[in-house]
Design an enzyme around this catalytic site. Structure first.
Site, mmCIF file in Angstrom:
data_model
loop_
_atom_site.group_PDB
_atom_site.id
_atom_site.type_symbol
_atom_site.label_atom_id
_atom_site.label_comp_id
_atom_site.label_asym_id
_atom_site.label_seq_id
_atom_site.Cartn_x
_atom_site.Cartn_y
_atom_site.Cartn_z
ATOM 1 N N ASN A 254 -7.014 4.079 8.495
ATOM 2 C CA ASN A 254 -6.594 2.691 8.305
ATOM 3 C C ASN A 254 -7.285 2.147 7.067
ATOM 4 O OD1 ASN A 254 -5.397 0.141 8.958
ATOM 5 N ND2 ASN A 254 -7.373 -0.529 9.762
ATOM 6 N N HIS B 164 -8.678 -1.563 5.561
ATOM 7 C CA HIS B 164 -8.998 -2.931 6.003
ATOM 8 C C HIS B 164 -9.551 -3.721 4.818
ATOM 9 C CE1 HIS B 164 -10.140 -6.136 8.709
ATOM 10 N NE2 HIS B 164 -11.304 -6.169 8.101
ATOM 11 N N ASN C 285 0.838 -1.213 0.000
ATOM 12 C CA ASN C 285 0.000 0.000 0.000
ATOM 13 C C ASN C 285 0.863 1.249 0.000
ATOM 14 O OD1 ASN C 285 -3.125 -0.307 0.255
ATOM 15 N ND2 ASN C 285 -2.261 -2.026 1.394
ATOM 16 N N MET D 239 -0.257 -3.756 12.572
ATOM 17 C CA MET D 239 -0.982 -4.869 13.188
ATOM 18 C C MET D 239 -1.260 -4.687 14.683
ATOM 19 S SD MET D 239 -1.635 -6.602 10.596
ATOM 20 C CE MET D 239 -2.278 -8.147 11.235
ATOM 21 N N ARG D 240 -1.090 -3.490 15.208
ATOM 22 C CA ARG D 240 -1.372 -3.290 16.632
ATOM 23 C C ARG D 240 -2.435 -2.215 16.836
ATOM 24 N NH1 ARG D 240 2.993 -5.648 19.765
ATOM 25 N NH2 ARG D 240 4.366 -6.468 18.160
HETATM 26 C C1 GRF Z 1 -3.517 -4.694 3.649
HETATM 27 O O1 GRF Z 1 -4.141 -5.723 2.954
HETATM 28 C C2 GRF Z 1 -4.483 -4.001 4.577
HETATM 29 O O2 GRF Z 1 -5.790 -4.175 4.216
HETATM 30 C C3 GRF Z 1 -4.253 -4.633 5.906
HETATM 31 O O3 GRF Z 1 -2.890 -4.986 5.912
HETATM 32 C C4 GRF Z 1 -2.449 -5.217 4.587
HETATM 33 C C5 GRF Z 1 -1.142 -4.527 4.400
HETATM 34 O O4 GRF Z 1 -0.536 -4.907 3.207
HETATM 35 N N1 GRF Z 1 -4.641 -3.733 6.958
HETATM 36 P P1 GRF Z 1 0.759 -4.154 2.695
HETATM 37 O O5 GRF Z 1 1.797 -4.217 3.798
HETATM 38 O O6 GRF Z 1 0.371 -2.762 2.348
HETATM 39 O O7 GRF Z 1 1.181 -4.954 1.503
#
Ligand code: GRF
Length: 200
Positions: free
Chosen positions: A114, A116, A19, A97-98
């Site tokens: 965020n 999701h 991302n 992740m937190r």
């Molecule tokens: C994404 O799929 C997002 O939806 C989730 O974590 C993932 C992160 O992927 N919250 P990346 O590190 O951007 O490849």
């Protein structure tokens, strides 16, 4: 518009950083008036730190404390300091992740976003694409939302849908959702950068 007018972003992530990569590309290709000032991770060797470095952005690993789910007080304080040091105006969680704690939420009210991989409020939490398959959904997608003290529970800002194919594997659906994320998140950041919809 001078460089000083650009919206200052701080990005937090724990994973690969696809991302963030898409955000960098969109900032450049679409001349979005925003710039990434700092990339922070709770994982020492996370791909997202490498992506930040490859774009010559300041990156930092922050020891998160003992809990696998939360930041401890000291780590939250460290993250807050790093964001303030770069005068960050909008915080982008990209696979972080937190759970975000009270100090950061208070420092950045309605300024932490965020993404999701589900159409919230459906399927919060981990591996949402597997939840969608298990539920027999025919449509899945992704959501950009404000961050609050819960898990994937803040106010929804934007969503994008993708079809679930009859023979979908978890991997194929996840990849399709991630592709949608890479379009949606930059669009939302573009909107924030051009309209600055901040309360204070
Ligand atoms: C994404 O799929 C997002 O939806 C989730 O974590 C993932 C992160 O992927 N919250 P990346 O590190 O951007 O490849």
């Amino acid at each position: 518009m001078s460089a000083g007018d650009k919206l200052r972003l701080g990005v937090l992530g724990s994973g690969r950083g696809t991302n963030l990569d898409a955000i960098f590309r969109a900032l450049h290709d679409r001349a979005i008036p925003a710039e990434v000032k700092v990339v922070l991770s709770d994982v020492r060797d996370a791909g997202i730190l490498h992506i930040g470095r490859s774009h010559r952005v300041h990156t930092k690993y922050v020891y998160p404390g003992e809990s696998p789910f939360r930041l401890d007080e000291a780590s939250e304080h460290n993250i807050s300091n790093a964001l303030h040091h770069e005068q960050v105006e909008l915080v982008i969680l990209a696979g972080f992740m937190r759970i975000i704690g009270p100090e950061l939420l208070a420092a950045y009210p309605r300024r932490i976003l965020n993404i999701h991989p589900s159409l919230l409020p459906k399927h919060p939490g981990l591996r949402a694409w597997e939840q969608a398959l298990a539920a027999g959904d025919t449509v899945a997608g992704c959501t950009v939302h404000y961050v609050d003290q819960g898990v994937d529970s803040g106010e929804i800002i934007a969503q994008a849908e993708v079809d679930v194919m009859p023979d979908d594997t978890p991997e194929a659906l996840h990849a399709r959702i991630q592709h949608a994320e890479h379009v949606l998140y930059p669009e939302v950041i573009d909107h924030f950068a051009r309209n600055r919809p901040f309360a204070g």
